[in-house]
Design an enzyme around this catalytic site. Structure first.
Site, mmCIF file in Angstrom:
data_model
loop_
_atom_site.group_PDB
_atom_site.id
_atom_site.type_symbol
_atom_site.label_atom_id
_atom_site.label_comp_id
_atom_site.label_asym_id
_atom_site.label_seq_id
_atom_site.Cartn_x
_atom_site.Cartn_y
_atom_site.Cartn_z
ATOM 1 N N ILE A 488 94.226 71.220 24.506
ATOM 2 C CA ILE A 488 95.088 70.214 25.133
ATOM 3 C C ILE A 488 95.060 68.900 24.373
ATOM 4 C CG2 ILE A 488 94.930 71.258 27.413
ATOM 5 C CD1 ILE A 488 92.925 69.084 28.181
ATOM 6 N N GLU A 721 85.485 63.022 28.980
ATOM 7 C CA GLU A 721 85.886 62.115 30.054
ATOM 8 C C GLU A 721 85.153 60.780 30.020
ATOM 9 O OE1 GLU A 721 86.552 64.638 33.859
ATOM 10 O OE2 GLU A 721 84.970 65.608 32.716
#
Ligand code: FAD
Ligand code: FES
Ligand code: FES
Lengths: 763, 289, 160
Positions: A488, A721
């Site tokens: 992604i 993240e």
């Protein structure tokens, strides 16, 4: 010694992406393909009495119309949560493709497949829907009141709490609370923000009436997406094939599971039309009708000794999860765990997380998954405590920061921790000692702030985490790894091949990683929870051991040597350095594999593993400038120091950090979804959503603190993240340093800031 | 829909006549294309005027700078004459959307769109521009206040009338103009507020001032009270501040869910006015910036 | 009603009858299958659809297809020459300026137009000129660095 791990190998998909050859879902054009458009609810809450499609059906070019009357009514959860919820918990299955009740402005009512998108859109106007409006509720406090309208009466009897209260208890916060001597308490509000990934949600579904469904999709978890679709359409999972084409234009959590409902709607239409159907969300649909970050508020209390030692932490989080659960329940867990308590030594913890249904766009996973909210709450409270104690906030953090060998409440140990180094490095880079606490006057004032945090290297224990993969040596000795992980954007597939090539001992040049396709590989969770490199790598290093064993066993016989003396280095079978002489002549794997083939043997392994988890740590520092006349804040510099274990590909790691920093900057200062009752969210386009543009980027320094995690493959930990987590706390802390005003609500839009400045300083 | 590419002004007039009001002139299309899609505007025929050589010119003519209506914002803000005479216009043109927008969008379009806070039109508004319009009846010149009919509504009917150029008188030595913008993001964002000013300063005093602000009403709104009060006033911080307060008397900003509440806009308008006047004083070396 | 369009795309002359209400990006993608040009918003707000037309970077998503009449169009597919990547492409790959890649074609075309016009931009100029391109993945820093590096290489190539 590794040949690839630790090196800045240019990403393998770079060529495809820089030349425009790389295919994304939106680039899929199939023969005889139809285009879809979706009719959405104008009401925040209403019963759908009837959907009359007779006029629309008559239009030339309209091929199929899907409504609640002709599609499966199966309940599902559009996120991977449906298949990743840990036993004994059950996932909340509160969604249908189309249902009898619409629960937010934008909820799906019907879909049209037509020869062109324009015809499909025209046809929507001819569908007649009769609604019966129901009372609606838009925020957490109202939703929890007695007698509040019930958003999901079947899934939260009586109180709009989704999936039950999430509780974390460690030590005994209640009993030990009064042992503290100083008490800090803060309440912070955080806004809803959008992932706004550059490729909108989309799917091209190709149903074959013989019962096979193939779906090109933007999902960041192909395998769970396949399982969700198989359930919705009641098909054998073996007949459902989900595939990234192979690229996905960003994810950031918004498509863990299905891509909003793109795959489900395209499939439903394809099944009805018996032709391929392409459904690409418009930017506005993407903004208004797919998961966002949870908005809400968190109350934090710290009990501490006068010398600054933390005694206990008490946190209550109230998060607006919108109309459907998606990943809300898991998120509340992470908010409480990593978010609010993760980075410090707290011997006693009490956390209650409430995830509340409202009649708004659903909130779900978004980079950091609750941790940015938790970190903002906790870091605000730590700064508050520092102020009460008259301590330097950096100093107080250093005193209480976790370090190697500490115990904590998580079910897995702190395998490695360099948080102290992170704090020191970030502070040094920002010039903490020279700049912090300097009295500011004049129109433009400067300050510095700091924040820190931790996160995960995969989803466990908050949700199920494991994966399976294949590895094979081709007949010519090259390596093919097949896994259903997607790409992604972070470069996971490059990093994983670096790991695989080193672990097997073959040159990367003729190795390949096949990915993002449920037909080429068995189960994999997908990309979320900063897991891909860590979890898939965790499996690959173990598969490599099996593969080498197989090779050595066969080579031993073939070369007539003891297999245990053999090694595979850079594609050559050699004797181990420490093996007794005489050493064999190096034998190319290419030769060996071919010889094996001629004797009916291929080296193939498969396997399945659940990884352990290793917490990454990080600290960010910010320097800002505040304009006292306009309330404008300018971030001058962001410094980010990260303990990610070993950086498999440092440039890719920096990319993740910088990316998180800029997103965090948007979170702190500008990004915000604003609700207008009766109309829905105002922010339906990039023009109305102030994510940072290139000319808004401050100076950035990303510091990778040297580390090694004993559990991570080649010593790695998650990073995807982390960059998002302590950025807002650092910026808000810096603003306080500059102007002496603490903000308990983000984003720090100029209006909010100026209002406070006027309150405090007068006109 | 029909798409016509015009090669001359006369051809435009012919096409317009033929279409009998159902056509619309198209320049960069950065507004019109989206307005047609959203249904805000209708046109059966688009007349592309961007290939008419005469409309692309930027030149100095008899004490005026003339900007062809089809010159793009990029052509304008990178043009040496514009840079020399009108730095505030350069600054404002660079604020429209992004470079990718400026590469096709026109100043004429920015004015005719009549969005109150259109940046380029705003900076232009205080430069005393004359808009040259051509239609069946002939050619005429209009002033700024003739151009705006309402929020997003121009007095010019693009189905009948062509703007050919914008003429701006060249500034005298003691005159300068400025442009200030309060923005949530430097690119791809409409302003929360913008203020444009032009003034002549003599012996440390304002001889005259033109001051406009947006979005606080229809088009670029004149701060009449402030303009009048400023005449003869000493160039100083205090003067700017007082002017800023007076500007509020002509401003009626609305709240926007994104770009600031009425209160915020009212609180910052005086600051923008002050900074606009300071920018002028700095350019004329009367004060330090 | 369809109208005749003659244009040159990546050096190839193209003649087609098109619906004039079509956007240029749809012509490139749906009709010519040049899918390297992406759509991120279709409203002029993200830069993913950037192509070069007559030397200028423009947004093909809000451009009526007929604006391409008699024009020279360069899309990302036309940038690689004789199997050799353009230095901007190469630096994007090497410098980590690509993540999901969805903004990449637009960014590269924007950067090409910028460097053609201004071979020695400052960091500030790069940021200002390319800020019509949204990238949600990279944080922009590596893109800025890649453009500056490519500029340097292009200058050197010119000097040689
Ligand atoms: C993403 C985006 C961001 C933007 N950001 C900003 C911003 O920050 N600030 C800002 O001010 N604007 C902004 N805009 C709007 C700006 O691009 C336009 O106002 C532009 O200047 C209009 O010029 P154009 O040539 O594209 O006009 P067009 O769209 O071609 O035309 C606009 C109108 O003017 C008429 N027209 C044009 N030329 C003539 C003529 N010669 N004679 C008669 N009628 C004519 C047309 O018929 C139409 O009604 C933005 C637009 C977009 C898409
Ligand atoms: S797709 Fe053209 S600017 Fe976004
Ligand atoms: S690389 Fe994903 S948007 Fe730029």
């Amino acid at each position: 010694m590794t040949k690839y791990v630790g090196k800045n190998i240019p990403r393998l998909d770079g060529y495809d992406k820089a030349t425009g050859r790389g295919l994304y879902t939106t680039d899929i054009y199939l023969p005889h393909m139809l285009h879809a458009a979706v009719l959405r609810s104008p009401y925040a809450h209403a019963k759908v009495i009837s959907v009359d499609v007779s006029e629309a059906e008559k239009m030339e070019g309209v091929v199929a119309i899907a409504t609640k009357d002709n599609t499966p009514r199966t309940y599902f959860n559009a996120t991977a949560s449906m298949f990743l919820t840990n036993l004994p918990d059950k996932p909340v299955l509160d969604q249908q493709i189309f249902s009898d009740v619409v629960r937010y402005i934008g909820d799906e009512v019907a879909a049209v497949a037509a020869e062109t998108e324009a015809i499909a859109k025209e046809a929507l106007k001819k569908i007649k829907v009769v609604y019966e409006e129901l009372p609606a509720v838009y925020n957490v406090d109202d939703a929890m009141k007695d007698g509040a309208p019930q958003v999901q009466p079947d899934f939260s009897p009586g109180n709009n709490v989704c999936g039950g209260v999430v509780k974390i208890r460690y030590g005994d916060a209640e009993a030990n609370w009064d042992k503290g001597e100083v008490f800090a308490e803060t309440k912070v509000y955080m806004q809803r923000i959008k992932q706004a990934q550059l490729e909108t949600h989309g799917a091209v579904a190709d149903y074959n009436p013989k019962g096979h469904l193939k779906v090109y999709s933007t999902t960041q978890t192909p395998y769970p997406a396949k399982m969700i679709l198989a359930t919705i359409f009641d098909m054998p999972a073996s007949n459902v094939h989900v595939k990234n084409p192979p690229y996905v234009g960003g994810g950031f959590g918004v498509r863990i599971g299905l891509s909003a409902k793109a795959e489900a709607i395209a499939s439903a239409l394809s099944i009805l039309a018996k032709r391929p159907v392409k459904y690409i969300y418009s930017r506005s649909e993407d903004f208004l009708t797919s998961d966002s970050r949870h908005e809400g508020y968190i109350v934090s209390k710290i009990s501490a000794m006068k010398d600054g030692t933390f005694v206990a932490l008490d946190t209550r989080a109230y998060m607006n999860t919108g109309a459907y659960a998606t990943l809300g329940v898991e998120l509340a867990g992470v908010t409480g765990a990593n978010g609010t308590s993760g980075a410090y030594r707290f011997p006693n913890i009490h956390y209650d997380g409430y995830v509340i249904y409202t009649n708004q766009e659903t909130a779900g996973a978004f980079r950091g998954f609750g941790a940015p909210q938790g970190a903002f709450a906790l870091e605000t409270c730590v700064d508050q405590l520092a102020k009460q104690l008259g301590r330097d906030p950096l100093d107080l953090r250093l005193q209480n920061a976790l370090r190697d060998g500490d115990e904590w409440w998580f079910p897995y140990p702190i395998t490695s921790c360099k948080l102290m180094d992170c704090l020191k490095e970030a502070a040094k880079s920002i010039g903490w000692d020279e700049k912090r606490g300097k009295k500011q006057t004049g129109t433009i004032r400067r300050g510095v702030g700091i924040g820190c945090g931790t996160h995960v290297s995969n989803g466990a224990p908050f949700c199920l985490d494991y994966n399976a993969a294949f590895m094979r040596i081709e007949v010519d000795g090259s390596l093919l790894v097949s896994s259903a992980v997607p790409e992604i954007g972070p470069g996971s597939t490059t990093g994983l091949l670096q790991i695989a090539a080193d672990a097997v001992g073959v040159p990367m040049e003729n190795a390949r990683f096949a990915f993002g396709d449920t037909d080429v590989a068995p189960f994999d969770v997908g990309s979320h929870a900063s897991r891909t490199l860590y979890s898939a790598g965790y499996l690959l290093v173990r598969l490599a051991v099996d593969l080498r064993e197989q090779i050595f066993e066969w080579a031993g016989k073939f070369l007539d040597v003891d297999p245990s003396t053999l090694d595979l280095v850079d594609g050559q079978i050699v004797s181990k350095c420490d093996a007794a002489e005489p050493h064999i002549e190096p034998t190319p794997l290419s030769y060996l594999a071919h010889q094996a083939h001629l004797r009916a043997k291929q080296f193939v392994v498969s396997g399945c593993k659940a990884p352990t988890n290793s917490p990454p740590f990080h600290a960010h520092a910010a320097e800002v400038e505040v304009d006292m006349e306009t309330g404008m804040i300018k971030v001058l510099k962001l410094a980010a120091a990260h303990d990610v274990g070993v950086a498999v590909n440092p440039i890719l790691v920096e990319g993740q950090i910088e990316s998180g920093l800029i997103m965090g900057l948007g979170y702190a200062l500008r990004e915000e979804m604003t609700y207008q009752e009766g109309k829905g969210f105002y922010n339906d386009s990039y023009h109305k959503y102030m994510l940072p543009t290139m000319d808004e980027t401050p100076e950035m320094e990303s510091i990778i603190v040297e580390g090694f995690d004993p559990d991570g493959p080649f010593g790695v930990k998650g990073v995807g993240e982390c960059g998002m987590i302590p950025t807002a706390p650092a910026i808000v802390g810096a603003v306080e340093d500059a102007i002496g005003i603490r903000f308990y609500e983000i984003p720090l839009t100029p209006g909010r800031v100026l209002k406070k400045i006027k309150e405090v300083y007068g006109d | 829909m029909k798409y016509l590419i015009a090669n001359s002004t006369t051809e435009v007039l012919e096409f317009l006549k033929e279409a009998g009001g159902t056509a619309s002139i198209l320049a960069g299309g950065t507004d019109l294309v989206l307005d047609i899609e959203s249904g805000k505007k209708k046109a059966d025929v688009l007349i592309d005027v961007t290939r008419i050589p005469e409309l692309k010119k930027i030149e100095e003519v008899d004490g005026f700078l003339e900007i062809g209506a089809a010159a793009t914002l990029t052509e304008i803000h990178s043009h040496p004459l514009v840079r020399k005479y009108f730095p505030s216009l350069v600054k404002a043109c660079k604020k429209v959307g992004s470079r990718l927008i400026q590469n096709v969008a026109t100043l004429a379009g920015n004015v005719i769109t009549a969005q109150p806070a259109a940046d380029a039109g705003m900076a232009l508004s205080v430069l005393d521009p004359r808009f040259v319009l051509v239609d069946e009846e002939g050619t005429r010149e209009c002033y700024v206040d003739d151009m705006y009919a309402g929020f997003g509504v121009s007095t010019l009917d693009s189905g009948r009338t062509l703007m050919t150029k914008i003429r701006i008188p060249l500034p005298k030595e003691n005159e300068a103009a400025s442009f200030q913008r309060l923005e949530l993001r430097k690119s791809l964002s409409l302003p929360m507020l913008n203020v444009a000013a032009m003034a002549a300063i003599k012996e440390g005093k304002f001889e005259w001032v033109r001051l406009r602000m947006a979005p606080v009403g229809k088009g670029p709104v004149r701060a009449v009270e402030a303009e009048e009060w400023l005449v003869g006033k000493e160039v100083s911080e205090e003067t700017f501040e007082r002017a800023g307060e007076l500007a509020l008397e002509n401003a009626n900003p609305r709240s926007n869910p994104l770009r600031g509440s009425k209160e915020y806009r009212e609180a910052t308008l005086p600051v923008m006015v002050k900074r606009a006047l300071l920018e002028i004083a700095t350019q004329l070396n009367v004060m330090e910036g | 009603m369809k109208e005749r369009l003659v244009t040159t795309v990546n050096g190839r002359r193209i003649e087609r009858y098109v619906d004039p209400s079509m956007r240029l990006v749809d012509f490139l993608r749906d009709e010519l299958l040049l899918t390297g040009t992406k759509i991120g918003c279709k409203q002029g707000e993200c830069g993913a659809c950037t192509i070069i037309m007559n030397g200028t970077a423009v947004l093909s998503c809000i451009m009526p297809v007929m604006k391409a009449m008699d024009a020279e169009i360069l899309t990302i597919e036309g940038l690689e020459k004789d199997g050799k990547l353009h230095p901007i492409q190469d630096e994007f790959i090497k410098g980590g300026a690509i993540q999901c890649g969805f903004c990449t074609p637009g960014f590269i075309m924007g950067a090409k137009a910028l460097l053609d016009e201004n071979p020695s931009p400052t960091s500030e100029e790069v940021r200002e000129e390319l800020s019509g391109h949204i990238c949600r993945c990279t944080g922009y820093k590596k893109i800025e660095d890649a453009v500056l590096k490519a500029a340097e290489r292009l200058r050197e190539e010119k000097d040689d």
